[in-house]
Design an enzyme around this catalytic site. Structure first.
Site, short mmCIF file in Angstrom:
data_model
loop_
_atom_site.label_atom_id
_atom_site.label_comp_id
_atom_site.label_asym_id
_atom_site.label_seq_id
_atom_site.Cartn_x
_atom_site.Cartn_y
_atom_site.Cartn_z
CE1 TYR A 146 36.47 47.54 33.36
CE2 TYR A 146 36.96 47.76 31.04
CZ TYR A 146 37.38 47.64 32.36
OH TYR A 146 38.72 47.62 32.64
CE LYS A 195 43.12 35.87 41.12
NZ LYS A 195 44.56 35.63 41.32
CG ASP A 227 47.52 35.99 39.56
OD1 ASP A 227 47.05 35.24 38.68
OD2 ASP A 227 47.52 35.69 40.77
CG ASP A 251 40.87 48.19 29.83
OD1 ASP A 251 41.64 48.70 29.00
OD2 ASP A 251 40.15 48.85 30.60
CG ASP A 255 46.49 49.90 28.04
OD1 ASP A 255 46.07 49.73 26.87
OD2 ASP A 255 46.24 50.92 28.71
#
Ligand code: NAD
Length: 360
Positions: A146, A195, A227, A251, A255
């Site tokens: 970001y 990852k 994942d 992020d 959620d």
């Protein structure tokens, strides 16, 4: 003790829920003999309407000089609000990103806790929700994708977009230390999520987190691919204590963790820098669909105020009192509309604030 607290009510339901949180904080002051000096600041759409920008330098400076910041939320309906006709850097959300960066808030904490009384709202199978869960997602907040370079240009005649994901070892180390410190106050288990099978930034992340773990022999460290973590959160959320991860993965996962609690209006959050200073806000957004109706759930903001007491002011007993008051009110059957179920007593935003303040 006396403390200076900056309030950023923001947009939508923000002012309504912040008012209830200060009601509860005032009760804490009364009971424990503290004085909180509040300064109310504009950010997001509320600031655009007055100053033409989502965040002014004065707001940053006043926030910086306070002991902590309590925020509602910012933003409006992207389809209808004039704020979203402005260029991206002038929109409400840009104010929050800039404030986090300016205040060096690199560590974001989001607890996901399943209240016994709200198990019915959990969308997972009963055999999973019956075990309950209590996890803390620790997300790096000022680096990664970001905050890297973003550009769109023509390459070989085709529109081509590039977003760069960068981390240096120091950025990883400081968030890892925060994560392990928090784990020491909890069940002493860290799941570091990356990852590393694909990304260089993740391989660096894993190396540095493993180094930091050596200073915390009491904490069990596990590495998990993002994942797999996304699957485990719905398969067996009880396994997690602290989930430590980078900005974008955090992020998304935070959620997801929020949603398995089933009630966005219950979820608090904290963003911390290297000192005691922090910004505290509910995890949900400004909920323009229910703004101004006195029906929003203020508990996420009240629990964020409890985090403020604990992490910025070191007032642990006071924070415990607020968290206990929330549990008492839920146990007594009071619910705002979003968490209402048959047999409970439905209350408004301000009634919920009154009940929790009275229970403190
Ligand atoms: P949202 O969280 O505002 O709303 C999603 C749904 O949850 C809505 O149905 C809403 O009514 C409900 N909801 C949220 N908080 C609630 C509460 N306290 N009580 C009861 N119901 C609640 O998400 P959205 O609709 O995607 O976003 C709305 C605006 O909020 C957008 O402008 C977005 O950018 C902004 N936003 C801001 C923040 C922040 O300030 N940190 C975070 C997320 C979204």
């Amino acid at each position: 003790m006396e403390y200076n607290i900056a309030l950023i009510p923001g947009d939508g339901i923000g002012p309504e829920v912040v008012a209830e949180a200060t009601k509860v904080l005032d009760k804490v002051c009364e009971k424990y003999g503290h004085t909180f000096h509040y300064t109310s600041l504009l950010m997001g759409g509320a600031s655009i309407d007055v100053h033409g920008v989502p965040l002014t330098d004065e707001t940053i400076e006043t926030a910086r000089k306070s002991d902590a910041v309590l925020m509602g939320s910012i933003g409006g309906n992207a389809a209808t609000s004039p704020w979203y006709k402005l260029e991206p850097s002038k929109r409400p959300e840009a104010g929050l990103l800039k404030l986090r960066k300016s205040l060096g808030l690199f560590a974001n904490l989001r607890p996901a806790y399943l209240y016994e009384e709200l198990k019915g709202a959990c969308p997972l199978k009963e055999e999973i929700s019956d075990k309950g869960f209590d996890m803390m997602i620790m997300r790096e907040l000022t680096g990664g994708l970001y905050f890297g370079e973003h550009k769109t240009e023509k390459v070989d005649g085709l529109d081509t977009a590039v977003d760069i994901l960068t981390y240096n070892e120091e950025e990883v180390r400081r968030i890892a230390i925060r994560g392990f410190d928090i784990a020491m106050k909890r069940r002493k288990r860290v799941t570091s999520v990356d990852k590393a099978n694909v990304l260089d930034s993740s391989r660096l992340w894993r190396k540095v987190v493993t180094e930091v773990a050596k200073d915390y022999p009491e904490v069990t460290l596990e590495h998990m691919l993002v994942d797999n973590c996304a699957m485990q959160l719905v398969k067996d959320p009880a396994q997690f204590d602290v989930i430590l991860t980078e900005n974008m993965f955090g992020d998304i996962l935070s959620d997801e963790a929020s949603m398995v609690t089933g009630s966005i209006g219950m979820l608090s959050s904290a963003s911390l820098n290297e000192t005691k200073f922090g910004l505290y806000e509910p995890s949900g957004g400004s909920a323009p669909d229910i703004a101004g109706k006195n029906i929003a759930n203020p508990i996420a903001t009240i629990l964020s105020a409890a985090m403020l007491l604990r992490y910025s002011l070191d007032l642990d007993s006071e924070a415990d009192a607020v968290e206990e008051a929330v549990k008492t009110v839920l146990r007594n059957g009071y619910r705002t509309g979003d968490i209402f179920s048959e047999g409970c007593k439905k209350v408004s935003t301000s009634e919920m604030g009154d009940l929790i303040a009275a229970a403190v």
